[in-house]
Enzyme design. Structure first.
Site, mmCIF file in Angstrom:
data_model
loop_
_atom_site.group_PDB
_atom_site.id
_atom_site.type_symbol
_atom_site.label_atom_id
_atom_site.label_comp_id
_atom_site.label_asym_id
_atom_site.label_seq_id
_atom_site.Cartn_x
_atom_site.Cartn_y
_atom_site.Cartn_z
ATOM 1 C CE LYS A 70 26.317 -4.263 -7.311
ATOM 2 N NZ LYS A 70 26.699 -3.516 -8.646
ATOM 3 C CG HIS A 103 3.511 4.647 8.537
ATOM 4 N ND1 HIS A 103 3.977 5.478 7.386
ATOM 5 C CD2 HIS A 103 3.869 3.326 8.053
ATOM 6 C CE1 HIS A 103 3.852 4.623 6.435
ATOM 7 N NE2 HIS A 103 3.663 3.814 6.849
ATOM 8 N NE ARG A 162 7.447 1.359 5.247
ATOM 9 C CZ ARG A 162 6.892 0.337 4.733
ATOM 10 N NH1 ARG A 162 6.655 -0.951 4.564
ATOM 11 N NH2 ARG A 162 5.205 1.410 4.876
ATOM 12 N NE ARG A 185 -1.659 -2.257 3.001
ATOM 13 C CZ ARG A 185 -1.703 -3.378 3.002
ATOM 14 N NH1 ARG A 185 -2.397 -3.983 1.040
ATOM 15 N NH2 ARG A 185 -0.778 -4.211 2.948
ATOM 16 C CB THR A 186 3.533 2.681 2.320
ATOM 17 O OG1 THR A 186 3.132 2.553 3.494
ATOM 18 C CG2 THR A 186 4.401 3.877 2.225
#
Length: 338
Positions: free
Chosen positions: A98, A147, A119, A70-71
């Site tokens: 890496k 959030h 995120r 969703r986000t």
């Protein structure tokens, strides 16, 4: 309200949202109301025209180092609806594989973009990214931290569904220790003087430091209480905010299994709730809300997800093109008066 002091590289610290959104502590009630009004405007635009050109020529770097549906998709869609473009970045295909540091990743990707959405699984990562960046950074979830954009869309949903934010009783249910959505939400509830009921097993209750931050930000607010059973508080609840017990945050499967099904909201549960109330969930759900609730008119969690796009459109517009956004709002206001 002033930005959190995150010391942007290469430019002075800014006020407002010019440097992005890292924490709900950057917001006050007036700013939130402005963003809700802006989200309303974008909702009308999307329903009528599908798209606008407010951010035409602008690029979003959409960086997700944790799984998201969703986000990630709502930020992506929000930027496209605003006429902009998106560069998506996933950890599995990035140079983080890496050994590249987060700071280096941010400093590289901002070369190609006008705004960064991040995120990341580490608490504090969004602030770290903001320190490294000279472009605005928006926190899309930092581990068990915050959030803020979810909290904004949650407040917007409450406002859209119930009309007023003042005087509401909000009951948060489930994993309140690890749930970053409720960590941010409770602080915004405090700004609007809401009553908050926190229902969780003792091992998953809201951290005291989150409540202390809410109290400090809201001038001494302390209208909250902790409970272990939903039945105690459901009859007075205007907003039932259900959260998933987050398996990925537990140190062992056994610890998760011990609490995963402690609260399940079903059709029978809601017979004890008000006729005019709403059930929200940040999603994804596992089994904490039974599917027989989905057809109840009080279940708004899918409308809540749609609202996420409108609120994120509002936030991107306010961060990337504040002057053009204000002019757009003025035009809309004048056209309504005619």
């Amino acid at each position: 309200p002033p930005m959190a002091q995150v010391g942007k590289r290469g430019r002075p610290q800014s006020e407002g949202l010019a440097a992005g959104l890292i924490s709900v502590s950057q917001l006050d009630a007036a700013r939130i109301e402005e963003l809700c009004t802006l989200a309303d405007e974008f909702k009308v635009i999307v329903k009528k025209d599908g798209i606008c050109d407010l951010l035409k020529g602008r690029i979003l770097a959409n960086i997700f180092f944790e799984p998201s549906t969703r986000t990630m998709c709502s930020f992506h869609s929000a930027m496209l609806r605003l006429g902009g473009q998106v560069t998506p970045v996933l950890e599995s295909t990035s140079s983080a594989q890496k050994g590249e540091t987060l700071s280096d990743t941010i400093r590289c990707l901002e070369c190609y973009a006008d705004v960064i959405v991040l995120r990341h699984p580490l608490k504090g990562s969004a602030e770290m990214a903001s320190r490294a960046a000279s472009k605005p950074v928006i926190n899309a979830g930092d581990g068990t931290g915050e959030h803020p954009t979810q909290a904004l869309l949650d407040i917007y949903t409450m406002r859209s569904e119930l009309g007023s934010l003042r005087g509401l009783t909000v009951t948060a249910l489930g994993d309140l220790k690890n749930g970053r959505t409720v960590h941010s939400l409770v602080q915004l509830c405090a700004l609007f003087g809401m009553t908050v009921r926190l229902v969780a097993p003792a091992t998953l209750q809201m951290p005291q430091h989150v409540l202390d931050a809410a109290t400090a930000a809201a001038g001494g607010w302390a209208d909250y209480s902790m409970h272990e059973t939903l039945e105690d508080v459901l009859p007075e609840t205007d907003v039932l905010y259900v959260t998933r017990v987050q398996k990925e945050r537990f140190e062992s499967v056994e610890a998760y299994e011990a609490v995963k099904d402690v609260y399940i909201v079903n059709k029978q549960t809601l017979t004890k709730a008000k006729e005019r109330m709403i059930v929200m969930h940040p999603l994804p759900r596992v089994n904490e809300i039974a599917v027989d609730v989905d057809d109840d008119p009080r279940a708004v969690y899918f409308r809540q997800m749609e609202n996420g796009m409108y609120m994120r459109m509002a936030l991107l517009a306010a961060v990337v093109e504040p002057e053009k956004t204000n002019k757009m709002l003025d035009r809309q206001a004048r056209s309504r008066k005619r």
